[in-house]
Design a protein around this motif. Structure first.
Motif, mmCIF file in Angstrom:
data_model
loop_
_atom_site.group_PDB
_atom_site.id
_atom_site.type_symbol
_atom_site.label_atom_id
_atom_site.label_comp_id
_atom_site.label_asym_id
_atom_site.label_seq_id
_atom_site.Cartn_x
_atom_site.Cartn_y
_atom_site.Cartn_z
ATOM 1 N N LEU A 6 0.810 -1.217 0.000
ATOM 2 C CA LEU A 6 0.000 0.000 0.000
ATOM 3 C C LEU A 6 0.846 1.270 0.000
ATOM 4 N N SER A 7 2.170 1.130 -0.144
ATOM 5 C CA SER A 7 3.017 2.326 -0.126
ATOM 6 C C SER A 7 2.724 3.238 -1.312
ATOM 7 N N GLU A 8 2.211 2.671 -2.398
ATOM 8 C CA GLU A 8 1.846 3.471 -3.574
ATOM 9 C C GLU A 8 0.370 3.249 -3.910
ATOM 10 N N ALA A 9 -0.454 3.208 -2.872
ATOM 11 C CA ALA A 9 -1.875 2.919 -3.084
ATOM 12 C C ALA A 9 -2.567 3.967 -3.934
ATOM 13 N N TYR A 10 -2.119 5.217 -3.800
ATOM 14 C CA TYR A 10 -2.772 6.324 -4.504
ATOM 15 C C TYR A 10 -1.967 6.630 -5.763
ATOM 16 N N ASP A 11 -2.479 6.155 -6.882
ATOM 17 C CA ASP A 11 -1.783 6.103 -8.166
ATOM 18 C C ASP A 11 -1.191 7.455 -8.564
ATOM 19 N N LEU A 12 0.145 7.510 -8.708
ATOM 20 C CA LEU A 12 0.822 8.770 -9.035
ATOM 21 C C LEU A 12 0.465 9.302 -10.420
ATOM 22 N N PRO A 13 0.448 8.482 -11.483
ATOM 23 C CA PRO A 13 0.034 9.015 -12.788
ATOM 24 C C PRO A 13 -1.381 9.597 -12.772
ATOM 25 N N LEU A 14 -2.287 8.988 -12.021
ATOM 26 C CA LEU A 14 -3.643 9.532 -11.924
ATOM 27 C C LEU A 14 -3.647 10.845 -11.155
ATOM 28 N N ARG A 15 -2.829 10.928 -10.111
ATOM 29 C CA ARG A 15 -2.730 12.190 -9.372
ATOM 30 C C ARG A 15 -2.143 13.293 -10.253
ATOM 31 N N LYS A 16 -1.158 12.942 -11.048
ATOM 32 C CA LYS A 16 -0.596 13.924 -11.987
ATOM 33 C C LYS A 16 -1.675 14.428 -12.932
ATOM 34 N N GLN A 17 -2.495 13.510 -13.434
ATOM 35 C CA GLN A 17 -3.515 13.886 -14.415
ATOM 36 C C GLN A 17 -4.601 14.764 -13.790
ATOM 37 N N ILE A 18 -4.977 14.501 -12.546
ATOM 38 C CA ILE A 18 -6.048 15.313 -11.947
ATOM 39 C C ILE A 18 -5.593 16.759 -11.781
ATOM 40 N N HIS A 19 -4.308 16.969 -11.510
ATOM 41 C CA HIS A 19 -3.799 18.341 -11.426
ATOM 42 C C HIS A 19 -3.839 19.015 -12.799
ATOM 43 N N LEU A 20 -3.512 18.252 -13.833
ATOM 44 C CA LEU A 20 -3.568 18.801 -15.189
ATOM 45 C C LEU A 20 -5.006 19.114 -15.586
ATOM 46 N N PRO A 65 -10.951 1.893 3.757
ATOM 47 C CA PRO A 65 -11.221 0.470 3.525
ATOM 48 C C PRO A 65 -11.454 0.156 2.047
ATOM 49 N N GLU A 66 -12.148 1.056 1.342
ATOM 50 C CA GLU A 66 -12.393 0.854 -0.091
ATOM 51 C C GLU A 66 -11.087 0.862 -0.877
ATOM 52 N N ILE A 67 -10.166 1.752 -0.496
ATOM 53 C CA ILE A 67 -8.874 1.835 -1.180
ATOM 54 C C ILE A 67 -8.090 0.542 -0.984
ATOM 55 N N ILE A 68 -8.088 0.030 0.236
ATOM 56 C CA ILE A 68 -7.340 -1.199 0.530
ATOM 57 C C ILE A 68 -7.851 -2.346 -0.329
ATOM 58 N N VAL A 69 -9.166 -2.494 -0.412
ATOM 59 C CA VAL A 69 -9.744 -3.582 -1.199
ATOM 60 C C VAL A 69 -9.543 -3.351 -2.688
ATOM 61 N N ALA A 70 -9.644 -2.098 -3.128
ATOM 62 C CA ALA A 70 -9.400 -1.797 -4.544
ATOM 63 C C ALA A 70 -7.983 -2.195 -4.949
ATOM 64 N N ARG A 71 -7.016 -1.858 -4.121
ATOM 65 C CA ARG A 71 -5.627 -2.206 -4.441
ATOM 66 C C ARG A 71 -5.409 -3.717 -4.352
ATOM 67 N N HIS A 72 -6.079 -4.382 -3.416
ATOM 68 C CA HIS A 72 -6.003 -5.841 -3.327
ATOM 69 C C HIS A 72 -6.515 -6.477 -4.617
ATOM 70 N N CYS A 73 -7.528 -5.833 -5.219
ATOM 71 C CA CYS A 73 -8.117 -6.338 -6.463
ATOM 72 C C CYS A 73 -7.350 -5.915 -7.707
ATOM 73 N N GLY A 74 -6.370 -5.024 -7.554
ATOM 74 C CA GLY A 74 -5.631 -4.539 -8.719
ATOM 75 C C GLY A 74 -6.286 -3.377 -9.426
ATOM 76 N N ILE A 75 -7.215 -2.681 -8.766
ATOM 77 C CA ILE A 75 -7.859 -1.507 -9.346
ATOM 78 C C ILE A 75 -7.003 -0.278 -9.057
ATOM 79 N N ARG A 76 -6.765 0.544 -10.081
ATOM 80 C CA ARG A 76 -6.059 1.809 -9.891
ATOM 81 C C ARG A 76 -6.995 2.794 -9.176
ATOM 82 N N VAL A 77 -6.418 3.658 -8.345
ATOM 83 C CA VAL A 77 -7.248 4.507 -7.497
ATOM 84 C C VAL A 77 -6.845 5.974 -7.567
ATOM 85 N N LEU A 78 -7.862 6.825 -7.743
ATOM 86 C CA LEU A 78 -7.737 8.254 -7.487
ATOM 87 C C LEU A 78 -8.757 8.577 -6.414
ATOM 88 N N ALA A 79 -8.327 9.211 -5.333
ATOM 89 C CA ALA A 79 -9.241 9.549 -4.247
ATOM 90 C C ALA A 79 -9.162 11.041 -3.953
#
Length: 315
Positions: free
Chosen positions: A168-182, A234-248
């Motif tokens: 979970l060290s990179e749970a919050y997807d960096l490329p998605l975070r970059k895109q939301i700022h753009l 909790p949703e983020i933890i399960v999303a990452r367990h499932c292999g879903i990319r996450v932006l929160a």
């Protein structure tokens, strides 16, 4: 549970898929709308839209919170007509659901074909640089209940979804975070009223009748948290367990009170009557109506940002 979580999620997903119109059977993006943010469904193409109440889905938990419609909405979002599955309202641990039930919808979304999740919430601001109406892109979290053992992955691992120990060290997807700022810059939302930050979310179990105490808020801030809420992690933890990319993202709907309360022997307190004391203590205290009001005011900008982001990540 007599059946495995995977078996129940598969039954739920198959039930939904069999009801979906042909053009909506393959959503790639899942969106979880927090308190007061369910209006995003109005941004979907209204010509081909499908709604399904949570209560009609096998094994699906039901939301009881004001501001949460409690329905799945499937449709197309944005100019590029991206197929999305929108959860208009979520369920919370404090409503009495188990942590496994709270995260069950994310597992269903995985089995529906969701590869990217956008998770939103209303949160209290702990960082004194934040204002009501600001949007905070989450880049990390502190899971207080999880540290005490209340983790959605506790128990037998659901191998069909993922590994026993997901990182979970990179749970919050960096490329998605970059895109939301753009996307934010593209919309030119920058203003004193609607700033975009990054920060750390701390999950507390709730319920919070008066939200956190002053001492608790100071503790959470001292630990490095920028916003506090009763969902999402909790949703983020399960999303990452499932292999879903996450932006929160958190919408700051109230500012938590960090200043120590006055002492009973304070001179300013001694001079006040009972009504004056009530007014004095009420100043700055958060309540659920405040959350709903702030969410309604800022919702349009957040909805537009999500729409722009979905267009920008569309293939």
């Amino acid at each position: 549970m007599s059946e495995s979580i995977y078996a129940q999620a598969a039954e739920s997903a198959n039930y939904i898929r069999n009801l979906l119109p042909e053009g909506l059977k393959n959503p790639g993006v899942g969106i979880v709308c927090g308190t007061g943010l369910g209006g995003l469904t109005e941004r979907l193409d209204q010509e081909l839209l499908f709604e399904l109440s949570y209560k009609d889905i096998p094994h699906f938990p039901q939301s009881t919170v004001v501001g949460h419609a409690g329905k799945f909405v499937f449709g197309f979002l944005g100019e590029k007509r991206t197929s999305v599955a929108v959860m208009s309202g979520r369920v919370h641990y404090y409503e009495g659901h188990s942590i496994q039930k709270v995260t069950f919808p994310m597992r269903v979304m995985k089995l529906l074909g969701i590869h990217t999740a956008i998770v939103t919430n209303a949160a209290g601001g702990l960082n004194d640089e934040f204002s009501v109406g600001d949007i905070v892109v989450l880049n990390d979290h502190i899971n207080f209940p999880g540290l005490a053992g209340e983790n959605p992955l506790r128990g037998p691992n659901q191998e069909e979804f993922g590994t026993r120990f997901p990182g979970l060290s990179e749970a919050y997807d960096l490329p998605l975070r970059k895109q939301i700022h753009l996307s934010y810059k593209k919309l030119q939302l920058t203003s004193e009223k609607r700033r975009l930050h990054e920060g750390i979310y701390v999950f507390v179990s709730g319920p919070r009748i008066s939200f956190e105490t002053r001492a608790e808020c100071r503790l959470l801030r001292a630990l490095g948290a920028d916003v506090v809420g009763m969902s999402t992690v909790p949703e983020i933890i399960v999303a990452r367990h499932c292999g879903i990319r996450v932006l929160a993202m958190s919408l700051v709907t109230n500012i938590s009170v960090l200043e120590p309360g006055p002492g009973g022997d304070s001179p300013i307190v001694e001079e006040m009557d009972e009504e004056g004391l009530r007014d004095f203590l009420a100043a700055g205290v958060a309540n659920h109506n405040e959350v709903l009001e702030a969410g309604a005011t800022a919702a349009k900008d957040l909805q537009e940002l999500v729409r722009q982001f979905v267009d920008d990540i569309a293939l």
